[in-house]
Design a protein around this motif. Structure first.
Motif, PDB file in Angstrom:
ATOM      1  N   HIS A 160      -6.888   3.109   9.116  1.00 53.87           N
ATOM      2  CA  HIS A 160      -6.997   3.252   7.669  1.00 53.87           C
ATOM      3  C   HIS A 160      -6.169   4.441   7.195  1.00 53.87           C
ATOM      4  CE1 HIS A 160      -8.430   2.881   3.710  1.00 53.87           C
ATOM      5  NE2 HIS A 160      -9.471   3.686   3.771  1.00 53.87           N
ATOM      6  N   HIS A 161      -5.479   4.274   6.074  1.00 53.38           N
ATOM      7  CA  HIS A 161      -4.584   5.242   5.454  1.00 53.38           C
ATOM      8  C   HIS A 161      -3.222   5.306   6.139  1.00 53.38           C
ATOM      9  CE1 HIS A 161      -7.406   6.440   2.466  1.00 53.38           C
ATOM     10  NE2 HIS A 161      -8.292   6.818   3.359  1.00 53.38           N
ATOM     11  N   ASP A 162      -2.952   4.403   7.073  1.00 50.44           N
ATOM     12  CA  ASP A 162      -1.586   4.103   7.469  1.00 50.44           C
ATOM     13  C   ASP A 162      -1.138   2.991   6.523  1.00 50.44           C
ATOM     14  OD1 ASP A 162       0.683   3.968   9.739  1.00 50.44           O
ATOM     15  OD2 ASP A 162       0.130   1.934   9.134  1.00 50.44           O
ATOM     16  N   ALA A 163      -0.040   3.197   5.800  1.00 50.79           N
ATOM     17  CA  ALA A 163       0.321   2.284   4.718  1.00 50.79           C
ATOM     18  C   ALA A 163       0.493   0.844   5.204  1.00 50.79           C
ATOM     19  CB  ALA A 163       1.591   2.764   4.021  1.00 50.79           C
ATOM     20  N   LEU A 164       1.143   0.657   6.353  1.00 56.05           N
ATOM     21  CA  LEU A 164       1.347  -0.704   6.844  1.00 56.05           C
ATOM     22  C   LEU A 164       0.035  -1.334   7.279  1.00 56.05           C
ATOM     23  CD1 LEU A 164       3.185  -3.036   7.510  1.00 56.05           C
ATOM     24  CD2 LEU A 164       3.653  -1.970   9.733  1.00 56.05           C
ATOM     25  N   ALA A 165      -0.794  -0.585   7.984  1.00 60.54           N
ATOM     26  CA  ALA A 165      -2.088  -1.114   8.427  1.00 60.54           C
ATOM     27  C   ALA A 165      -2.956  -1.479   7.228  1.00 60.54           C
ATOM     28  CB  ALA A 165      -2.797  -0.100   9.317  1.00 60.54           C
ATOM     29  N   ASP A 166      -2.925  -0.654   6.188  1.00 64.63           N
ATOM     30  CA  ASP A 166      -3.718  -0.945   4.994  1.00 64.63           C
ATOM     31  C   ASP A 166      -3.200  -2.195   4.278  1.00 64.63           C
ATOM     32  OD1 ASP A 166      -5.326   1.199   5.519  1.00 64.63           O
ATOM     33  OD2 ASP A 166      -4.704   2.397   3.790  1.00 64.63           O
ATOM     34  N   ALA A 167      -1.874  -2.368   4.231  1.00 61.26           N
ATOM     35  CA  ALA A 167      -1.311  -3.573   3.617  1.00 61.26           C
ATOM     36  C   ALA A 167      -1.703  -4.814   4.422  1.00 61.26           C
ATOM     37  CB  ALA A 167       0.205  -3.453   3.513  1.00 61.26           C
ATOM     38  N   GLU A 168      -1.736  -4.693   5.740  1.00 59.52           N
ATOM     39  CA  GLU A 168      -2.157  -5.819   6.578  1.00 59.52           C
ATOM     40  C   GLU A 168      -3.621  -6.160   6.325  1.00 59.52           C
ATOM     41  OE1 GLU A 168       0.570  -5.695  10.572  1.00 59.52           O
ATOM     42  OE2 GLU A 168      -0.961  -4.152  10.394  1.00 59.52           O
ATOM     43  N   ALA A 169      -4.452  -5.142   6.178  1.00 49.76           N
ATOM     44  CA  ALA A 169      -5.867  -5.370   5.905  1.00 49.76           C
ATOM     45  C   ALA A 169      -6.052  -6.043   4.547  1.00 49.76           C
ATOM     46  CB  ALA A 169      -6.629  -4.043   5.943  1.00 49.76           C
ATOM     47  N   CYS A 170      -5.292  -5.582   3.569  1.00 48.98           N
ATOM     48  CA  CYS A 170      -5.337  -6.180   2.238  1.00 48.98           C
ATOM     49  C   CYS A 170      -4.942  -7.656   2.296  1.00 48.98           C
ATOM     50  CB  CYS A 170      -4.401  -5.400   1.322  1.00 48.98           C
ATOM     51  SG  CYS A 170      -4.199  -6.110  -0.303  1.00 48.98           S
ATOM     52  N   ALA A 171      -3.879  -7.961   3.018  1.00 52.81           N
ATOM     53  CA  ALA A 171      -3.437  -9.352   3.164  1.00 52.81           C
ATOM     54  C   ALA A 171      -4.519 -10.195   3.818  1.00 52.81           C
ATOM     55  CB  ALA A 171      -2.146  -9.403   3.976  1.00 52.81           C
ATOM     56  N   PRO A 191     -11.809  -0.660   4.510  1.00 49.32           N
ATOM     57  CA  PRO A 191     -12.266  -0.964   5.873  1.00 49.32           C
ATOM     58  C   PRO A 191     -13.464  -1.904   5.907  1.00 49.32           C
ATOM     59  CG  PRO A 191     -11.868   1.386   5.629  1.00 49.32           C
ATOM     60  CD  PRO A 191     -11.826   0.799   4.251  1.00 49.32           C
ATOM     61  N   VAL A 192     -14.365  -1.769   4.932  1.00 46.16           N
ATOM     62  CA  VAL A 192     -15.570  -2.599   4.910  1.00 46.16           C
ATOM     63  C   VAL A 192     -15.218  -4.023   4.497  1.00 46.16           C
ATOM     64  CG1 VAL A 192     -17.877  -2.870   3.936  1.00 46.16           C
ATOM     65  CG2 VAL A 192     -16.964  -0.579   4.355  1.00 46.16           C
ATOM     66  N   ALA A 193     -14.411  -4.162   3.451  1.00 44.42           N
ATOM     67  CA  ALA A 193     -14.005  -5.489   2.998  1.00 44.42           C
ATOM     68  C   ALA A 193     -13.157  -6.187   4.055  1.00 44.42           C
ATOM     69  CB  ALA A 193     -13.239  -5.387   1.685  1.00 44.42           C
ATOM     70  N   VAL A 201       4.104 -12.395  -6.185  1.00 40.59           N
ATOM     71  CA  VAL A 201       2.996 -11.651  -6.782  1.00 40.59           C
ATOM     72  C   VAL A 201       2.566 -10.604  -5.755  1.00 40.59           C
ATOM     73  CG1 VAL A 201       0.629 -11.780  -7.637  1.00 40.59           C
ATOM     74  CG2 VAL A 201       2.246 -13.620  -8.163  1.00 40.59           C
ATOM     75  N   MET A 202       2.345  -9.386  -6.210  1.00 39.26           N
ATOM     76  CA  MET A 202       1.925  -8.312  -5.320  1.00 39.26           C
ATOM     77  C   MET A 202       0.398  -8.291  -5.231  1.00 39.26           C
ATOM     78  SD  MET A 202       4.980  -7.277  -4.769  1.00 39.26           S
ATOM     79  CE  MET A 202       4.817  -5.752  -3.831  1.00 39.26           C
ATOM     80  N   VAL A 203      -0.101  -7.867  -4.085  1.00 37.80           N
ATOM     81  CA  VAL A 203      -1.542  -7.721  -3.884  1.00 37.80           C
ATOM     82  C   VAL A 203      -1.797  -6.341  -3.296  1.00 37.80           C
ATOM     83  CG1 VAL A 203      -3.540  -8.534  -2.589  1.00 37.80           C
ATOM     84  CG2 VAL A 203      -1.957 -10.195  -3.584  1.00 37.80           C
ATOM     85  N   ALA A 204      -2.782  -5.640  -3.826  1.00 35.02           N
ATOM     86  CA  ALA A 204      -3.140  -4.317  -3.304  1.00 35.02           C
ATOM     87  C   ALA A 204      -4.629  -4.105  -3.489  1.00 35.02           C
ATOM     88  CB  ALA A 204      -2.355  -3.223  -4.021  1.00 35.02           C
ATOM     89  N   ASP A 214       0.855  -1.196   0.000  1.00 32.40           N
ATOM     90  CA  ASP A 214       0.000   0.000   0.000  1.00 32.40           C
ATOM     91  C   ASP A 214       0.882   1.234   0.000  1.00 32.40           C
ATOM     92  OD1 ASP A 214      -2.860   1.183   0.497  1.00 32.40           O
ATOM     93  OD2 ASP A 214      -1.515   2.245   1.866  1.00 32.40           O
ATOM     94  N   PHE A 215       0.522   2.215  -0.817  1.00 33.67           N
ATOM     95  CA  PHE A 215       1.213   3.502  -0.849  1.00 33.67           C
ATOM     96  C   PHE A 215       0.289   4.607  -0.374  1.00 33.67           C
ATOM     97  CE2 PHE A 215       3.611   1.273  -4.238  1.00 33.67           C
ATOM     98  CZ  PHE A 215       4.912   1.543  -3.835  1.00 33.67           C
TER      99      PHE A 215
END
Length: 200
Positions: free
Chosen positions: A147-158, A134-136, A86-89, A9-10
């Protein structure tokens, strides 16, 4: 193959996709988070101004990145962390666009990366009123994050991708993409060559 990928996440300083000011990375091996990393990025000249709107969203200011490494200095570390994954975002077109644009702005070749969009996976997995991160993430059992902390968002995505793989009975990312009917896409030289050939 086991479920393995790197979530990314960027956050950006302004509306320019080259203005990456923060990145978060989360490595998943065998369906479990095994490593995390995040750092500030000093955006390239001409893309380094901070809009109040962006700062209001992510809280990062110009002074926070004044001593941070530049894109050319930190890109090797980003690629080393991913190590060919493979990247996921979430809304991956944005994050992959940041990589392409930041490389273009600093005269670097765009690296070859395959990626899957967790937003598309979520749309094929859950029935929700909204598929915002956040909903997903809440549907995947991952909530109460910044939300909008890059690391936290990447963790949520994972978390979304791991949970979705379980829902679809997918053993790896390719099986998940097939089950969710989403594409594994690419950026970099190979993707550019395909696009050029298609345009002829």
């Amino acid at each position: 193959m086991p479920l393995e990928f790197t979530a990314i996440d960027f956050e950006t300083a302004n509306s320019s996709s080259a203005s990456a000011c923060s990145v978060g990375l989360v490595k998943v091996k065998e369906g479990r988070v095994v490593d995390r990393a995040s750092w500030f990025i000093r955006p390239p000249l001409g893309h380094d101004f901070f809009l109040e709107w962006n700062t209001r969203i992510h809280g990062i200011r110009a002074q926070d990145v004044a001593d941070a490494r530049t894109w050319p200095e930190q890109l090797p570390d980003l690629l080393a962390f991913a190590d060919g994954d493979v990247m996921v975002a979430h809304n991956a077109a944005f994050d992959m666009g940041v990589i392409r644009s930041a490389c273009a702005a600093t005269y670097l070749d765009c690296p070859q990366l395959d990626y899957v969009c967790s937003l598309q996976v979520a749309r094929r997995t859950y029935e929700l009123d909204s598929y915002r991160l956040p909903v997903a993430a809440m549907a995947a059992g991952f909530d109460d994050f910044r939300h909008h902390d890059a690391l936290a968002d990447a963790e949520a995505c994972a978390a979304i991708v791991v949970h979705a793989a379980g829902r679809h009975g997918a053993g790896d990312l390719a099986e998940l993409a097939a089950a969710a009917r989403v594409s594994v896409k690419s950026i970099g030289p190979a993707a550019a060559a395909v696009a050029t050939a298609a345009a002829r």
